[in-house]
Design an enzyme around this catalytic site. Sequence first.
Site, PDB file in Angstrom:
ATOM      1  N   GLY A  31     -17.162   3.368 -12.349  1.00 23.15           N
ATOM      2  CA  GLY A  31     -17.405   1.930 -12.222  1.00 23.15           C
ATOM      3  C   GLY A  31     -16.152   1.147 -11.901  1.00 23.15           C
ATOM      4  O   GLY A  31     -15.139   1.697 -11.498  1.00 23.15           O
ATOM      5  N   LEU A  33     -15.916  -0.843  -9.366  1.00 21.27           N
ATOM      6  CA  LEU A  33     -15.837  -0.333  -7.997  1.00 21.27           C
ATOM      7  C   LEU A  33     -14.940  -1.193  -7.109  1.00 21.27           C
ATOM      8  O   LEU A  33     -14.827  -2.400  -7.296  1.00 21.27           O
ATOM      9  CB  LEU A  33     -17.245  -0.255  -7.409  1.00 21.27           C
ATOM     10  N   HIS A  37     -14.394   3.063  -3.374  1.00 26.00           N
ATOM     11  CA  HIS A  37     -15.716   3.570  -3.775  1.00 26.00           C
ATOM     12  C   HIS A  37     -16.766   3.224  -2.723  1.00 26.00           C
ATOM     13  O   HIS A  37     -17.634   4.048  -2.410  1.00 26.00           O
ATOM     14  CB  HIS A  37     -16.157   2.941  -5.103  1.00 26.00           C
ATOM     15  N   GLY A 154     -13.178  11.000  -3.708  1.00 23.83           N
ATOM     16  CA  GLY A 154     -12.060  10.366  -3.003  1.00 23.83           C
ATOM     17  C   GLY A 154     -10.839  11.279  -2.963  1.00 23.83           C
ATOM     18  O   GLY A 154     -10.529  11.964  -3.945  1.00 23.83           O
ATOM     19  N   LYS A 156      -7.906  10.342  -3.107  1.00 27.94           N
ATOM     20  CA  LYS A 156      -6.845   9.840  -3.986  1.00 27.94           C
ATOM     21  C   LYS A 156      -6.678  10.756  -5.194  1.00 27.94           C
ATOM     22  O   LYS A 156      -5.579  10.968  -5.675  1.00 27.94           O
ATOM     23  CB  LYS A 156      -7.152   8.412  -4.450  1.00 27.94           C
ATOM     24  N   ASP A 157      -7.789  11.321  -5.663  1.00 28.42           N
ATOM     25  CA  ASP A 157      -7.739  12.308  -6.749  1.00 28.42           C
ATOM     26  C   ASP A 157      -7.822  13.701  -6.116  1.00 28.42           C
ATOM     27  O   ASP A 157      -8.827  14.408  -6.254  1.00 28.42           O
ATOM     28  CB  ASP A 157      -8.890  12.070  -7.728  1.00 28.42           C
ATOM     29  N   MET A 191      -6.057   2.198  -3.453  1.00 27.12           N
ATOM     30  CA  MET A 191      -7.021   1.454  -4.286  1.00 27.12           C
ATOM     31  C   MET A 191      -7.381   2.260  -5.526  1.00 27.12           C
ATOM     32  O   MET A 191      -7.592   3.474  -5.450  1.00 27.12           O
ATOM     33  CB  MET A 191      -8.281   1.173  -3.495  1.00 27.12           C
TER      34      MET A 191
END
Length: 289
Positions: A31, A33, A37, A154, A156-157, A191
Site C-alpha cells: 500500500g 501506492l 506501483h 518492481g 527497485k527490490d 520511488m
Amino acid sequence: MRTVTSVQAMQRLALQWRRQGKRVGFVPTMGYLHAGHVSLVQRARKLVGKDGIVVVSIYVNPTQFAPTEDLSRYPRDFKRDEKLCREASADFIFYPSDAEMYPGKSESLYSTYVVEELLSREMEGASRPTHFKGVTTIVAKLFNLVLPEVAVFGAKDFQQAAVIQRMVTDLNFPVKIVVAPTVREPDGLAMSSRNKYLEGPLRTQAVALSHAMLKAREAVKKSRSPLPASRLKQQLQKFIEEQPAAKVDYIAFFDPATLQPVTRVHRGTHMALAVFVGKTRLIDNGLLA
Ligand code: PAF
C-alpha cells in the site's frame, strides 16, 4: 473495482476465475501506492489483456519487519490507494487484516514459513536477517489465495524479485514472475512509500543514492580495466556520506544472474546499496552498463 478482505472469499473467487479460464495478473504491495506501483498494475493489465483480471494486494506484512523497524509507523492511506488502483484499471483489491493472514500470534495458530536459503543471505538479508523469510512466506500465501498466472514486482527490490523467482522455481509455483523497471522522481530518487518520511533537507540528500550509481557507472565507463570493488565502495561511501544525514549501510557489486559478489567491477556488474538518510533506510540498485 471490488475490495475483498477475507482469505476465504479471495480464494473462492480465484478458483472461480480458474474454472472460467480467466487470466489473472497480480501485483502484491504494502500500500501507500505511488507511480512505481501504478506502473506495475498497468503492466499486469497489459499482460492479461482487457478480459483478464488484475488483482492488487495491499497488506503491510508484519513478518518481514524486525521488531526495531518501522512497522507501526509504515504509511497507510487506503482511500488514496483505492483511487490509484481504480485509475490504473485494477479489478480487485485484496485487503486482508493481520487476523486473516496470520490467525493468532501464538505458534499454536500459525507455524509455517517459507525460507529461501541462498540468494537471501547477502545485502538485504545480511542487514535484515528475518526479512526475506517474511517476504517469501507472505508471497507464497498470497499466490495460493490469488492463484495468478503472472505476478509483477518492481526492480527497485532487485534481490526480493530474485528470491521470489527462486522460490517459484524451487517450489514449482505455476506463476510467471515479471520484473518491471524502477520509476524515479525527476531528480533520480527511486520511488518508494518510505520517501514520505523524508522531510526538508533529507529529501534533497536522498538523491545521493542515485548519484552514487551514476558515479559508479561513469567510473566503469572511463576505466579500461575492471575496477577493484573495495576501492570503488570506499569512494562511493565517502561521496554519499558527504551528505550530513547519510550513513551507508552497504554498497554491493554482484553478478545480476547469481547475486554472487564480485571483486572486480565492470560493465554488466550490478550495484545495490542501502543508505540511512536520517532515520529512513533507502535502497536502490542498477546495472553498471
Ligand atoms: O515489495 C513489497 O512491497 C513487499 O515486500 C511484498 C512483495 C508486497 C511482500 O509483502
